[in-house]
Design a protein around this motif. Structure first.
Motif, mmCIF file in Angstrom:
data_model
loop_
_atom_site.group_PDB
_atom_site.id
_atom_site.type_symbol
_atom_site.label_atom_id
_atom_site.label_comp_id
_atom_site.label_asym_id
_atom_site.label_seq_id
_atom_site.Cartn_x
_atom_site.Cartn_y
_atom_site.Cartn_z
ATOM 1 N N UNK A 156 0.826 -1.211 0.000
ATOM 2 C CA UNK A 156 0.000 0.000 0.000
ATOM 3 C C UNK A 156 0.862 1.263 0.000
ATOM 4 N N UNK A 157 1.970 1.223 0.710
ATOM 5 C CA UNK A 157 2.814 2.419 0.849
ATOM 6 C C UNK A 157 3.828 2.566 -0.281
ATOM 7 N N UNK A 158 4.382 1.448 -0.764
ATOM 8 C CA UNK A 158 5.504 1.512 -1.706
ATOM 9 C C UNK A 158 5.216 0.906 -3.078
ATOM 10 N N UNK A 159 4.204 0.066 -3.197
ATOM 11 C CA UNK A 159 3.908 -0.584 -4.472
ATOM 12 C C UNK A 159 4.125 -2.083 -4.391
ATOM 13 N N UNK A 160 3.988 -2.770 -5.528
ATOM 14 C CA UNK A 160 4.053 -4.234 -5.530
ATOM 15 C C UNK A 160 5.424 -4.785 -5.147
ATOM 16 N N UNK A 161 5.407 -5.906 -4.461
ATOM 17 C CA UNK A 161 6.634 -6.619 -4.100
ATOM 18 C C UNK A 161 6.671 -7.909 -4.903
ATOM 19 N N UNK A 162 7.861 -8.482 -5.047
ATOM 20 C CA UNK A 162 8.003 -9.774 -5.727
ATOM 21 C C UNK A 162 8.436 -10.797 -4.687
ATOM 22 N N UNK A 177 11.336 -11.451 0.002
ATOM 23 C CA UNK A 177 10.734 -10.706 -1.099
ATOM 24 C C UNK A 177 11.670 -9.617 -1.597
ATOM 25 N N UNK A 178 11.414 -9.161 -2.818
ATOM 26 C CA UNK A 178 12.110 -8.007 -3.382
ATOM 27 C C UNK A 178 11.212 -6.795 -3.196
ATOM 28 N N UNK A 179 11.776 -5.718 -2.697
ATOM 29 C CA UNK A 179 11.041 -4.464 -2.562
ATOM 30 C C UNK A 179 10.764 -3.889 -3.949
ATOM 31 N N UNK A 180 9.789 -2.996 -4.069
ATOM 32 C CA UNK A 180 9.552 -2.341 -5.359
ATOM 33 C C UNK A 180 10.821 -1.644 -5.855
ATOM 34 N N UNK A 181 10.986 -1.606 -7.158
ATOM 35 C CA UNK A 181 12.182 -1.017 -7.774
ATOM 36 C C UNK A 181 12.441 0.398 -7.255
ATOM 37 N N UNK A 182 13.683 0.616 -6.842
ATOM 38 C CA UNK A 182 14.103 1.928 -6.370
ATOM 39 C C UNK A 182 13.652 2.296 -4.973
ATOM 40 N N UNK A 183 12.985 1.371 -4.272
ATOM 41 C CA UNK A 183 12.428 1.700 -2.955
ATOM 42 C C UNK A 183 12.961 0.814 -1.835
ATOM 43 N N UNK A 184 14.004 0.053 -2.107
ATOM 44 C CA UNK A 184 14.540 -0.895 -1.121
ATOM 45 C C UNK A 184 14.936 -0.187 0.177
ATOM 46 N N UNK A 210 19.546 -9.169 -3.329
ATOM 47 C CA UNK A 210 18.888 -7.911 -2.968
ATOM 48 C C UNK A 210 17.542 -8.101 -2.296
ATOM 49 N N UNK A 211 17.215 -9.332 -1.919
ATOM 50 C CA UNK A 211 15.905 -9.514 -1.304
ATOM 51 C C UNK A 211 15.953 -9.257 0.203
ATOM 52 N N UNK A 212 14.772 -9.107 0.761
ATOM 53 C CA UNK A 212 14.593 -8.878 2.198
ATOM 54 C C UNK A 212 13.852 -10.066 2.785
ATOM 55 N N UNK A 213 13.986 -10.257 4.083
ATOM 56 C CA UNK A 213 13.332 -11.342 4.814
ATOM 57 C C UNK A 213 12.583 -10.704 5.972
ATOM 58 N N UNK A 214 11.327 -11.090 6.165
ATOM 59 C CA UNK A 214 10.601 -10.695 7.377
ATOM 60 C C UNK A 214 9.966 -11.945 7.970
#
Length: 125
Positions: free
Chosen positions: A34-40, A68-75, A98-102
């Motif tokens: 909702x805040x940053x856009x789609x994630x992969x 997941x990967x954050x939206x492009x340019x918003x990591x 470049x992915x993140x883990x939560x």
């Protein structure tokens, strides 16, 4: 349960099973979207998953984690938002990944460089 959250998508002649993470992790992902856009999504449930190099059971094995990967340019913005708002584990991959883990485990952050080690630190919240 984790498996009851499975969605079956049929593409061509193959069945792909997508297993959704716990509602806490899903809620965090929805807020990021909702805040940053789609994630992969890179990874959710992995039966028998263990933490590399430790032999300990991963939270992915119980559907309590997602990579997941954050939206492009918003990591960087997503990481900053997670440090402030996420009340679980945060893993930050770098050095070629470049992915993140939560996860919905303990309130900690770890950084992992491919070919390097893992450093675990407590959140300053």
């Amino acid at each position: 349960s984790c498996v009851s959250n499975a969605l079956r998508l049929v593409a061509s002649a193959f069945a792909l099973i997508v297993v959704l993470p716990s509602w806490v992790v899903q809620s965090t992902l929805n807020q990021i979207r909702a805040k940053f856009g789609p994630v992969r999504i890179v990874s959710t449930f992995r039966r028998g998953a263990v933490i590399a190099g430790t032999g300990r059971r991963s939270l992915h094995a119980s559907c309590r984690a997602v990579d997941f990967h954050a939206p492009a340019g918003k990591r960087a913005a997503v990481i900053a938002w997670l440090r402030t708002n996420h009340k679980g584990g945060l893993g930050i991959y770098s050095c070629g990944m470049s992915h993140l883990h939560i996860d919905n485990g303990g309130n900690y952050t770890w950084n992992k460089c491919v070919g390097g080690g893992r450093r675990r630190v407590a959140h300053a919240n």
